[in-house]
Design a protein around this motif. Structure first.
Motif: not given
Ligand code: ASP
Ligand code: MG
Length: 488
Positions: A435-439, A471-481
């Motif tokens: 969760a921390a990484r997502v946020f 959409d930006e949120a989805i891309r950011a999480i996709h990238d992080t993981f």
């Protein structure tokens, strides 16, 4: 006999070329089944029984055309159904003309198309006369597409040397009378399926069954809900205790995210039933959300494959994935939602507020997609589809009229245009820090998280964000993981 169910979606039977590919895929599967049965030294069963069952959707777009025409008919406009009749006749006949050489076969099909579409026209005419379209009537109309595509595919298979026979699922899948969204009756359906299908299959015939449709015990046509052909395949697979249910579509399996939003999205090798159910629930257009249930009950593996790239292994969906995966596997989103908040200091420690809130919501038959309550108990917020928002707010104002007047509840507010972004992976269970990484990922992009919830299954974390930032949120999480291509 090893048995596989092969379901082909609307794009897999949408054009002459795709029907041709579909037929080749089925023919190869039949061939493969025969060979493996022969190798196993059971030519007695093997060469006779390919153990392949085909389930098919309507040609792409046809169900929508049928429904639109019926709705227009109810409103007094007869042009759409007349156009639909002739357009659908041509569309099916063109494919038959291009893929079936046998004149007798073609003529028979032509008559079948013509009869079905005449019936459709008659129905629409009576809808116009009545000026009313019931859900029951709509089920008869919307199932016409499968009742055209399945006999067509059966004939094309015969033209490819496969012994195939069309079967109407109205004879197999017995449902309740929830028209438009019927559920199979599992005490009678499996027997019907076995009695009707097994003898055919044992004599070497491949049944080609209409997806999407069923019938009540009295024989009144029903449908299983939009996109329900996947569900049909799973119901039939469970009834026959199949070894595998294959869902043939137009992408290489289930993707880590919608590739229209995330360029690097890629198909996943393996998913668990739980993960795919979460994905389907949260809007990923992978499988009809109910599809996994019959498969889970019998532990039948599902496989999502691409008709336009048949050598790709696709995604296999099983009870327990082979590789342990620590963390996030996929991201999806549900759009056009509204967040409703009931807030006030008078809620603290007062029992029954939550129950009354959701009773009021349930009376509107609104679907709640997510709930979250702060531990301070000063507010409850939950998410409903935008279209149901106004009715829900009204119902809550009536329910809590007294509390509002006394300021125990200060406000019932709502935030339109929000999206739930769901982060999914069974491996998130017991993996700390996700969760921390997502946020963090969202914080770095200045994306505001309006609400959060984690399912108790821990296989998903859902976040509410503004439509404009989704959409930006989805891309950011996709990238992080690092879910993208090449980062496997
Ligand atoms: N033809 C139906 C629909 O469009 C069922 C399906 O495609 O699965 O909803
Ligand atoms: Mg479909």
């Amino acid at each position: 006999m090893r048995m596989i169910v092969m379901k082909f979606g609307g794009t897999s039977v949408g054009t002459t070329d795709s029907i041709d590919s579909t037929a080749k895929i089925v023919a190869a599967a039949v061939e493969g089944q025969n060979q493996s049965a022969g190798v196993e030294g059971r030519p007695d069963q093997g060469s006779e029984s390919p153990g392949v069952l085909v389930v098919v959707s309507a040609m792409g777009g046809v169900t929508n055309t049928l429904i639109d025409a019926a709705q227009a008919a109810a409103a007094g406009d007869e042009t759409p159904y007349r156009d639909a009749r002739s357009q659908l006749l041509v569309r099916h006949q063109v494919v038959a003309g291009q893929l079936i050489e046998d004149g007798v076969e073609r003529a028979g099909l032509g008559r079948l198309f013509d009869n079905r579409l005449r019936e459709f026209e008659r129905l629409c005419r009576s809808i116009t006369v009545l000026g009313e379209l019931t859900q029951r009537g709509l089920d008869v109309v919307s199932g016409v597409g499968e009742r055209l595509s399945a006999p067509l595919l059966a004939a094309v298979l015969r033209a490819n040397g496969v012994k195939a026979q069309f079967v109407d699922a109205g004879e197999l899948i017995i449902t309740d009378d929830q028209y438009g969204n019927a559920s199979p009756l599992m005490d009678s359906t499996p027997d019907r399926c076995r009695d009707r299908l097994l003898p055919m299959m044992q004599s070497g015939v491949v049944p080609v069954v209409t997806g999407f449709v069923g019938a009540t015990e009295k024989g009144v046509p029903t449908t299983l809900g939009r996109g329900g052909s996947d569900y049909s395949a799973a119901i039939l697979g469970a009834a026959l205790d199949a070894d595998e249910i294959q869902i043939w579509t137009d992408v290489d399996g289930v993707m880590t995210a919608d590739p229209r939003i995330v360029e690097t999205a890629q198909s996943m090798e393996e998913l668990s039933y739980e993960e795919v159910a979460e994905l389907a629930y949260y809007g990923a257009k992978v499988l009809h959300p109910k599809t996994v249930t019959p498969a889970v009950e019998r532990s039948i593996p599902l496989r999502v494959l691409n008709t336009f790239n048949p050598s790709h292994p696709g995604t296999s969906i099983v009870e327990k994935t082979r590789q342990l995966h620590h963390g996030v596997k996929a991201i999806t989103a549900v759009r056009e939602l509204r967040l409703i908040t009931v807030a006030g200091r008078g809620m603290i420690g007062v029992p029954g507020i939550a129950a009354r809130t959701f009773d009021a919501v349930a009376r509107q038959r609104a679907n709640v997609l997510m709930i979250s309550q702060g531990s301070s108990e000063q507010s409850i917020c939950f998410v409903v589809p935008e279209a149901e928002g106004d009715a829900v707010i009204e119902a809550l104002k009536i329910e809590f009229a007294r509390e509002l007047a006394q300021h125990m509840i200060e406000e019932i507010s709502n935030q339109p245009d929000i999206v739930i972004v769901a982060v999914i992976g069974a491996g998130m269970k017991g993996t700390p820090g996700i969760a921390a990484r997502v946020f963090n990922a969202l914080g770095e992009q200045d994306i505001n998280v309006i609400a959060i919830a984690q399912g108790s299954s821990e296989a998903n974390i859902s976040l509410v964000v503004l439509q404009a930032e989704a959409d930006e949120a989805i891309r950011a999480i996709h990238d992080t993981f690092e879910l993208g291509n090449g980062a496997d």
